[in-house]
Design an enzyme around this catalytic site. Structure first.
Site, mmCIF file in Angstrom:
data_model
loop_
_atom_site.group_PDB
_atom_site.id
_atom_site.type_symbol
_atom_site.label_atom_id
_atom_site.label_comp_id
_atom_site.label_asym_id
_atom_site.label_seq_id
_atom_site.Cartn_x
_atom_site.Cartn_y
_atom_site.Cartn_z
ATOM 1 N N ARG A 102 0.852 -1.118 -0.020
ATOM 2 C CA ARG A 102 0.028 0.169 0.072
ATOM 3 C C ARG A 102 0.797 1.160 -0.035
ATOM 4 N NH1 ARG A 102 -4.088 -2.079 2.012
ATOM 5 N NH2 ARG A 102 -2.548 -3.542 2.632
ATOM 6 N N THR A 103 1.786 1.414 0.875
ATOM 7 C CA THR A 103 2.431 2.567 1.157
ATOM 8 C C THR A 103 3.196 2.747 -0.183
ATOM 9 O OG1 THR A 103 2.687 2.292 3.556
ATOM 10 C CG2 THR A 103 4.069 3.834 2.496
ATOM 11 N N LYS B 275 24.861 -7.994 -0.290
ATOM 12 C CA LYS B 275 26.123 -8.297 -0.604
ATOM 13 C C LYS B 275 26.847 -7.630 0.476
ATOM 14 C CE LYS B 275 25.659 -8.373 -5.725
ATOM 15 N NZ LYS B 275 25.864 -7.313 -6.854
ATOM 16 N N ARG C 213 11.602 3.382 3.654
ATOM 17 C CA ARG C 213 11.152 2.567 4.779
ATOM 18 C C ARG C 213 12.202 1.627 5.181
ATOM 19 N NH1 ARG C 213 5.848 -0.826 4.781
ATOM 20 N NH2 ARG C 213 5.037 1.229 5.344
ATOM 21 N N HIS D 100 5.322 6.206 11.346
ATOM 22 C CA HIS D 100 5.073 6.122 10.169
ATOM 23 C C HIS D 100 3.918 7.040 9.934
ATOM 24 C CE1 HIS D 100 3.720 4.648 6.467
ATOM 25 N NE2 HIS D 100 3.137 3.444 6.742
#
Lengths: 307, 180
Positions: free
Chosen positions: A59-60, A87, A109, A137
């Site tokens: 969604r975000t 890596k 995020r 958030h």
């Protein structure tokens, strides 16, 4: 003429009421834009935005990407799976490499609380926190409060209960800050094991009886049970959680008033909320998703305009 | 600071009715024409023109508000962003004759932004521009108005201050010159 007092959106904690109201006012204008036949404006045509997602999101990520495209920004997407992070590249190196490609804004995020704050100290681009671990958030909280304002007329004086896994929820913390800044009363409700120990110090009410909480509130924001963040068992079973804290139609019908139901998604239907409640007229879940694009357009636009 | 009065209420009334007569000459009964006022200040003039036209043609005329903030070409180039206003165009402009209304025509950049913004609502048959004040010799781009209340010779540092009164009694439009 007005602009945000901050160059980055790291959390609601860094915003004051004036900033939030400016974002809402701008979002209302963008909501009109995204309901036009042609949903695009050229404001950010010379801006490149990198969506850097070190943690899963549907969604975000979609919402940010759509917001960026509706503002005509150039968008690049990065997700940690399948990248050089595997890596052993550090966060700062990864982001500096992305910025070397001339990126103006970073939407990030990350699973570690404070990751965007760390980045903001080291790089020049505008940073938007799209969720940092269990911390904040901010865009979700903004769209939640914006949806409350749209549905109830205003946020000031409204009683909002946040139900569920408060301990692991960045949505809960950002919502508490946003709602309190805008003058709402906030209560949290959930199993005692999922309520942080000193949550009262934030000035919120605490309740462990869902019926009492719903009786008290005007708006209930029901959170998802975040099984992926729970290293140990906080309650015996999902079935038991749903028995004691699940919001169902029977429970809502037993209240003496009508309340507005919100959920930040994704919904675990039948766990924290039943389908008949999620799909009912009282639920503004899809409205939240629509407002999410408008709020993110407003945030991107306003941060791009900070000089 | 020097102030020169360009319009007061009686003169403004005469000018608006002249502009309306000119509009009727071209647009007839307005069945294919709509008015769009440019936010933030063009809308008050647009409302007055709509009111006057409605009394002349005895029928409802569509009026919309258009905000150009997100279409401006100076975003991120000026000190502060401009706060957007409401856009409200509750009708289709596809194949319609659109009359854009603003108070002052200066560099022409806002009109360019408005033409761009209007494209998101459809393709009009024709677009015309009506302004109350045309500041001559100040254009940055080739834009001219079809209907003009008054043409004024100005220099860059001068400002036009529009004060429209809701009751239409205390309207004032000033040309302001800052002393060196």
């Amino acid at each position: 003429m007005s602009q945000l007092k901050t160059k980055h959106l790291l959390g609601i904690k860094n915003l004051d009421r004036e900033d939030i109201e400016l974002i809402f006012q701008t979002a209302a204008n963008f909501k009109e834009v995204i309901n036009r036949p042609i949903k695009k404006v050229p404001s950010l045509r010379d801006v490149t935005v990198a969506n850097v997602f070190f943690e899963n999101s549907t969604r975000t990520k979609l919402s940010f990407e759509l917001a960026e495209k509706r503002l005509s920004a150039d968008v690049i997407n990065f997700s940690a799976s399948g990248s050089s992070v595997k890596k052993g590249e550090t966060l700062l190196d990864t982001v500096n490499n992305i910025l070397a490609m001339k990126v103006d804004m970073v939407v990030m995020r990350h699973s570690s609380p404070g990751a965007p704050h760390f980045l903001a100290k080291h790089i020049d681009a505008n940073i938007i926190n799209a969720g940092d671990g269990t911390h904040e958030h901010p865009t979700q909280a903004l769209l939640d409060s914006f949806s409350i304002q749209e549905t109830c007329g205003q946020v000031e004086g409204k009683k909002v209960v946040i139900v569920g896994d408060i301990l692991h929820s960045r949505v809960a913390l950002s919502n508490i800050f946003a709602l309190q800044t805008l003058g709402a009363e906030v209560m949290v409700c959930g199993p005692a094991t999922l309520l942080p120990k000193h949550i009262r110090e934030l000035g919120v009410k605490v309740e462990t009886d869902i019926k009492k909480a719903l009786e008290w509130c005007d708006v209930a924001n029901i959170l998802r049970i975040q099984l992926e963040r729970q290293q140990m068992k906080y309650f015996p079973s999902l079935r038991e959680y749903s028995n004691y804290f699940g919001v169902n139609k029977q429970l809502l019908d037993s209240l003496k008033k009508e309340i507005t139901i919100m959920h930040p998604g994704p919904i675990n239907r039948g766990v924290e909320i039943t389908s008949d409640v999620a799909d009912s007229d009282h639920s503004i879940i899809l409205q939240q998703v629509e407002n999410g694009v408008a709020i993110r357009m407003a945030v991107l636009y306003l941060l791009a305009g900070v000089t | 600071m020097q102030k020169r009065l360009l319009f007061d209420s009686p003169l403004l009334k005469v000018t608006i009715s002249r502009l309306c007569q000119q509009l009727i000459e071209v647009h007839g009964d307005f069945s294919q024409s709509v008015i769009i006022g440019m936010q933030p200040r063009g809308i008050y003039l647009a409302e007055r023109i709509k009111e006057e036209l409605e009394s002349l043609v005895a029928k409802d005329i569509h009026l919309g508000y258009l905000d150009t903030t997100f279409h401006r070409d100076d975003f991120r180039r000026r000190d502060e962003p401009i706060t957007p206003s409401q856009t409200k165009i509750p009708f289709l402009i596809e194949n319609k004759n659109v009359i854009l209304v603003d108070d002052v025509l200066f560099t022409g950049r806002t009109v360019r932004a408005a033409l761009d913004a209007m494209n998101t609502f459809g393709r009009p048959a024709k677009v015309e521009l009506l302004v109350l004040i045309d500041r001559l010799y100040s254009r940055h781009i080739p834009v001219e108005a079809n209907y003009v209340g008054r043409k004024v010779n100005t220099i860059q540092s001068q400002k036009v201050l529009v004060e429209l009164d809701e009751k239409q009694k205390e309207d004032h439009i000033w040309l302001i010159t800052k002393e060196e």
